[in-house]
Write an enzyme that holds these catalytic residues in place. Structure first.
Site, PDB file in Angstrom:
ATOM      1  N   LYS A 122      13.857  90.145  46.898  1.00 24.58           N
ATOM      2  CA  LYS A 122      15.021  90.850  46.349  1.00 24.58           C
ATOM      3  C   LYS A 122      16.258  89.941  46.411  1.00 24.58           C
ATOM      4  O   LYS A 122      17.294  90.290  46.988  1.00 24.58           O
ATOM      5  CB  LYS A 122      15.306  92.143  47.109  1.00 24.58           C
ATOM      6  CG  LYS A 122      14.153  93.142  47.094  1.00 24.58           C
ATOM      7  CD  LYS A 122      14.304  94.187  46.031  1.00 24.58           C
ATOM      8  CE  LYS A 122      13.238  95.281  46.041  1.00 24.58           C
ATOM      9  NZ  LYS A 122      12.008  95.074  46.727  1.00 24.58           N
ATOM     10  N   GLY A 149       1.901 100.351  47.789  1.00 23.99           N
ATOM     11  CA  GLY A 149       1.803  99.675  49.069  1.00 23.99           C
ATOM     12  C   GLY A 149       0.872 100.400  50.007  1.00 23.99           C
ATOM     13  O   GLY A 149      -0.357 100.270  49.923  1.00 23.99           O
TER      14      GLY A 149
END
Lengths: 237, 237
Positions: B75, B207
């Site tokens: 990110k 995830g």
């Protein structure tokens, strides 16, 4: 109260040294800390540096020199679960503070990170605006919303750019004296040492002007001297 | 064209597995890749995972299994110099793509990162909105500005949250079919498998629903089966 404030009050220069470029070898970084830790207030390690050398190597330097202040500048900007995991991982090696983006917002984001920082006794700094021009494209347009996130969060301090002193003034005027303001963009990015402090920052973050120098102490002392001169000439006191 | 698109077209499931939690040991991660690389389209490694195990360990897994796709989900949200340094460091170990935040803006930010990604032959994905509720506090308020940054940048793809399908629809309608849309928030964060694809995403990022399972293949196949069922029942085709 943050240990960083203690260090400033004890007379260290109002400088945090930014270490980002992996070309600075680990032994040079160690030399930097050893020689300047009593001159500057702390060290901010960027993501490329931490990733390049790995946390174990960073730990070895931090452990050797505990009497200063280390910020993991990962510019956290993720959901709470991920930012919290990251913070737990980096703070295990001895970092005193982490930096996250205000843009992320509170709910399911910075709120969770703040709780983890409080548990770990780690200082949290929130980016309110950035030093590059691209920050004016979006970030600066919502700065009041970012500052209201800061007020909701009550971190140790915030990050505001030396390259746009009017933003520092806006941040200081909005937040009052409650928060430390750390200001990047001094030196290679163009802002003069002292100019961010004059606009309301507590500390200036200086990278290449110190880390590229052959003589770390001299370079640090010159930055601090330039800060004092700027403050005097510009009648900032 | 991105290798990721080739993998989707070759029949891999429209799933990217997110690996964030350091509790997933390196040998479990290796097992995950080995067993599911022909079932899913790729793997996205988060910052806490990469930091915990270090780039050398990650490299060893990537090198053993080259016939899939790896995204470094750091990110990125910094000035161009720092994001570029980071990208050079992580791509040396074999990552195919990196993720950066759109709110950083172009000038002195994403522009420079894009040039480095092009030089390195690495795919760039831009976050346009996030999966947690805090994203509605600031990020989503400026989504049109973020999307105009995307148009100026021309990355490989964007990230938009499965938890708010109306945002995915907005992103798809604004950008057209030019960009891949990767969508996190499926599974543990609440969105149903298939719902993001139905709203316009190309791939869903999953995830814990896969990484927490004892049987990685079965869990991945179940997600893909659920996606197909959702698409059929909701008449998304």
């Amino acid at each position: 109260m943050s240990r960083l404030l203690d260090l400033i009050r004890s007379g260290r220069g109002r400088v945090i040294v930014a270490v980002d470029d992996p070309l600075i070898t680990l032994s040079r970084f160690k030399e930097l800390v050893m020689k300047t830790k009593d001159v500057v207030s702390g060290f901010k390690l960027g993501l490329p540096y931490i990733l390049s050398y790995g946390l174990d190597s960073i730990r070895s330097v931090i452990t050797d020199f505990r009497d200063t202040y280390y910020i993991a500048d990962l510019k956290l900007a993720d959901i709470d679960v991920v930012m919290s995991l990251t913070t737990k991982v980096v703070c295990r090696v001895g970092f005193n503070g982490v930096i996250a983006h205000g843009f992320v917002g509170l709910k399911g984001g910075l709120d969770g990170l703040k709780s983890v920082c409080d548990e770990l006794g780690v200082d949290l700094y929130i980016v309110t605006s950035m030093s590059h021009l691209g920050s004016t494209e979006i970030y600066d347009l919502v700065i009041d919303k970012v500052l209201s996130v800061v007020e909701g969060l009550r971190p140790t301090g915030v990050i505001a750019p030396a390259t746009r002193p009017e933003v520092i003034r806006r941040v200081r005027s909005y937040l009052g004296r409650t928060y430390l303001i750390l200001s990047p963009g001094v030196g290679a990015q163009g802002a003069s040492p002292g100019s961010a402090i004059c606009a309301g920052a507590d500390l200036e973050i200086v990278g290449r002007a110190i880390t590229s120098s052959q003589d770390f102490v001299k370079a640090s002392e010159e930055v601090i001297k330039s800060q004092l001169k700027y403050l005097e000439v510009s009648r900032c006191y």
